[in-house]
Scaffold this active site. Sequence first.
Site, mmCIF file in Angstrom:
data_model
loop_
_atom_site.group_PDB
_atom_site.id
_atom_site.type_symbol
_atom_site.label_atom_id
_atom_site.label_comp_id
_atom_site.label_asym_id
_atom_site.label_seq_id
_atom_site.Cartn_x
_atom_site.Cartn_y
_atom_site.Cartn_z
ATOM 1 N N LYS A 23 0.840 -1.212 0.000
ATOM 2 C CA LYS A 23 0.000 0.000 0.000
ATOM 3 C C LYS A 23 0.872 1.257 0.000
ATOM 4 O O LYS A 23 0.645 2.167 -0.798
ATOM 5 C CB LYS A 23 -0.927 -0.039 1.229
ATOM 6 C CG LYS A 23 -1.899 1.114 1.319
ATOM 7 C CD LYS A 23 -3.111 0.753 2.153
ATOM 8 C CE LYS A 23 -2.861 0.797 3.649
ATOM 9 N NZ LYS A 23 -2.638 2.162 4.181
ATOM 10 N N SER A 24 1.860 1.308 0.883
ATOM 11 C CA SER A 24 2.708 2.509 0.980
ATOM 12 C C SER A 24 3.419 2.784 -0.338
ATOM 13 O O SER A 24 3.518 3.936 -0.783
ATOM 14 C CB SER A 24 3.768 2.316 2.072
ATOM 15 O OG SER A 24 3.166 2.231 3.329
ATOM 16 N N ARG A 28 2.944 5.890 -3.255
ATOM 17 C CA ARG A 28 4.093 6.717 -3.652
ATOM 18 C C ARG A 28 4.365 6.613 -5.143
ATOM 19 O O ARG A 28 4.824 7.575 -5.764
ATOM 20 C CB ARG A 28 5.325 6.313 -2.824
ATOM 21 C CG ARG A 28 5.218 6.815 -1.357
ATOM 22 C CD ARG A 28 6.182 6.059 -0.464
ATOM 23 N NE ARG A 28 6.285 6.599 0.895
ATOM 24 C CZ ARG A 28 5.413 6.377 1.878
ATOM 25 N NH1 ARG A 28 4.312 5.649 1.643
ATOM 26 N NH2 ARG A 28 5.608 6.871 3.091
ATOM 27 N N GLY A 95 -4.900 7.972 5.288
ATOM 28 C CA GLY A 95 -4.001 8.907 5.972
ATOM 29 C C GLY A 95 -2.782 9.213 5.117
ATOM 30 O O GLY A 95 -2.307 10.354 5.067
ATOM 31 N N ARG A 123 -8.292 12.273 12.392
ATOM 32 C CA ARG A 123 -6.853 11.996 12.495
ATOM 33 C C ARG A 123 -6.028 13.281 12.496
ATOM 34 O O ARG A 123 -6.303 14.211 11.740
ATOM 35 C CB ARG A 123 -6.433 11.050 11.370
ATOM 36 C CG ARG A 123 -7.204 9.738 11.501
ATOM 37 C CD ARG A 123 -6.737 8.706 10.544
ATOM 38 N NE ARG A 123 -5.381 8.276 10.826
ATOM 39 C CZ ARG A 123 -4.718 7.414 10.068
ATOM 40 N NH1 ARG A 123 -5.289 6.912 8.986
ATOM 41 N NH2 ARG A 123 -3.493 7.059 10.379
ATOM 42 N N SER A 168 7.204 8.798 12.386
ATOM 43 C CA SER A 168 6.123 8.727 11.402
ATOM 44 C C SER A 168 6.661 8.934 9.994
ATOM 45 O O SER A 168 7.188 10.001 9.665
ATOM 46 C CB SER A 168 5.057 9.786 11.707
ATOM 47 O OG SER A 168 4.211 9.947 10.576
ATOM 48 N N ASP A 316 1.736 -1.342 11.909
ATOM 49 C CA ASP A 316 0.447 -1.773 11.351
ATOM 50 C C ASP A 316 0.145 -3.246 11.654
ATOM 51 O O ASP A 316 -0.982 -3.705 11.438
ATOM 52 C CB ASP A 316 0.417 -1.551 9.829
ATOM 53 C CG ASP A 316 0.403 -0.065 9.484
ATOM 54 O OD1 ASP A 316 0.055 0.751 10.354
ATOM 55 O OD2 ASP A 316 0.751 0.273 8.332
ATOM 56 N N ARG A 347 -6.543 1.854 17.847
ATOM 57 C CA ARG A 347 -6.321 0.405 17.728
ATOM 58 C C ARG A 347 -5.995 -0.267 19.062
ATOM 59 O O ARG A 347 -6.082 -1.498 19.150
ATOM 60 C CB ARG A 347 -5.229 0.111 16.693
ATOM 61 C CG ARG A 347 -5.730 0.293 15.265
ATOM 62 C CD ARG A 347 -4.721 -0.112 14.223
ATOM 63 N NE ARG A 347 -5.297 0.016 12.886
ATOM 64 C CZ ARG A 347 -4.608 0.124 11.760
ATOM 65 N NH1 ARG A 347 -3.278 0.136 11.803
ATOM 66 N NH2 ARG A 347 -5.219 0.220 10.599
HETATM 67 C C1 S3P Z 1 2.499 4.776 6.236
HETATM 68 C C2 S3P Z 1 3.094 5.049 7.431
HETATM 69 C C3 S3P Z 1 2.561 4.610 8.723
HETATM 70 C C4 S3P Z 1 1.545 3.480 8.576
HETATM 71 C C5 S3P Z 1 0.580 3.737 7.472
HETATM 72 C C6 S3P Z 1 1.289 3.936 6.143
HETATM 73 C C7 S3P Z 1 3.114 5.315 4.999
HETATM 74 O O1 S3P Z 1 1.942 5.700 9.369
HETATM 75 O O2 S3P Z 1 0.863 3.263 9.786
HETATM 76 O O3 S3P Z 1 -0.318 2.625 7.337
HETATM 77 O O4 S3P Z 1 2.751 4.847 3.898
HETATM 78 O O5 S3P Z 1 3.974 6.189 5.104
HETATM 79 P P1 S3P Z 1 2.820 6.748 10.247
HETATM 80 O O6 S3P Z 1 3.994 7.060 9.448
HETATM 81 O O7 S3P Z 1 1.961 7.936 10.479
HETATM 82 O O8 S3P Z 1 3.130 6.001 11.507
#
Ligand code: S3P
Length: 430
Positions: A23-24, A28, A95, A123, A168, A316, A347
């Site tokens: 997903k991340s 990107r 997010g 959030r 983060s 996660d 969570r």
């Molecule tokens: C993510 C970073 C994490 C993660 C989120 C995806 C990202 O959040 O919990 O599911 O893609 O950069 P944080 O960086 O706010 O902890």
Amino acid sequence: MSEKTIQFDQPQLKGTITVPGDKSISHRSVMFGSIAKGTTTVEGFLLGEDCLSTIDCFRKLGVKIDVNGTNVVIESPGMDGWAEPKEVLYTGNSGTTTRLMLGILGGTKLHTIMTGDASIGKRPMRRVADPLRLMGAQIAGRENGQYTPLAIQGTDLQAIDYTMPVASAQVKSAILLAGLRAQGTTIVRESEVSRDHTERMLRQFGAIIDVTDGVVSFEGGQQLTGTHVNVPGDISSAAFFLVAGAITKGSEIILKNVGVNETRAGIIEVLEKMGAAMRVGIENEQAAEPTATITISTSDLQATTIEGNIIPRLIDEIPILALLATQATGTTVIKDAEELKVKETDRITAVVTELKKLGANIEATDDGMIINGPTKLHGGALKSYGDHRIGMMAAVAALVTDDPVTLDDAACIAVSYPTFFEHLETLLQR
Ligand code: S3P
């Protein structure tokens, strides 16, 4: 809402699955491909709702994005050629989309408004908006810029030297993406390393970036060039089957193409420490994002402590690790994880409340939870709180309960793993 009853009769999981794209990295790939002038091709893209929200936002900015299965082609005029959107950019439950877009949009010449669903509306956004404002960004939002809807008036930005108050990757990435347009050298200092997909992808798109001892620095004004991105499978999705394989009697699961970037792979270390029967065969250590084939089978598990700088590397995975701990012998302590309170839902509360309904011996703490095991779990009516990872935790729990588990909303799982139940079916030996 889509209620689902999940029931298995002496299940065993056997076989091979290829987990969907990370997903991340999928987010990107679209962001970087849209910033870069020219064509970017993406392979293995995650067709989850969150990543589709990212595509939708960039289409509204005038970027041409074609989706053909898990292949995506992005043709962009580059950031300077984006159109001012006539509509609100809707980021859904994501997010990552909301926070990274904030960094990207701050340095354009455009006026944009972003909002998301009810969970996004709760959030914290000031963790991103505050450092961006230090760079000169003009961001307004509900409660002094803390919550969506957010309005951004793009402007010229100055680089900053920023020490991260929380671990983060979303905050780090937003600053780095704003830094692309800023004058001077942007520096981000992390005391605990968070996922580094942004840094890796900046290099893939031709940027020069230095990362030394938790300090990331790079020069503003660098142009990105379109490229090919190969998205590995998501270890955070694989996690549900790693745990399912470890706790469901008589199982052996092979998971292919799992991304094992060390800033994400904390769960592998925890499983090894707990005594899981697991083999990790790394395939391409030199790739931008290395992958592995992981084989896991059922075994006796021992409790452990999960704390300190491993937390950002498995943040996660904590809901599913909590379920795992209910099946391990001894007391598992999870601490230093207060960030869990500001995820898609709180969570800590969600995991503790729902696992208690199944008979787990689990207590919440200020920054985590304490779990005593092993416990025979029974069925129950669980809530997902609209959180995909809580939903999947409930489904995996049903593999070890003696009665069915009913889940109030299973549809939310499509946020990150639309084929989750199909993969579960593939592995079930009935
Ligand atoms: C993510 C970073 C994490 C993660 C989120 C995806 C990202 O959040 O919990 O599911 O893609 O950069 P944080 O960086 O706010 O902890």
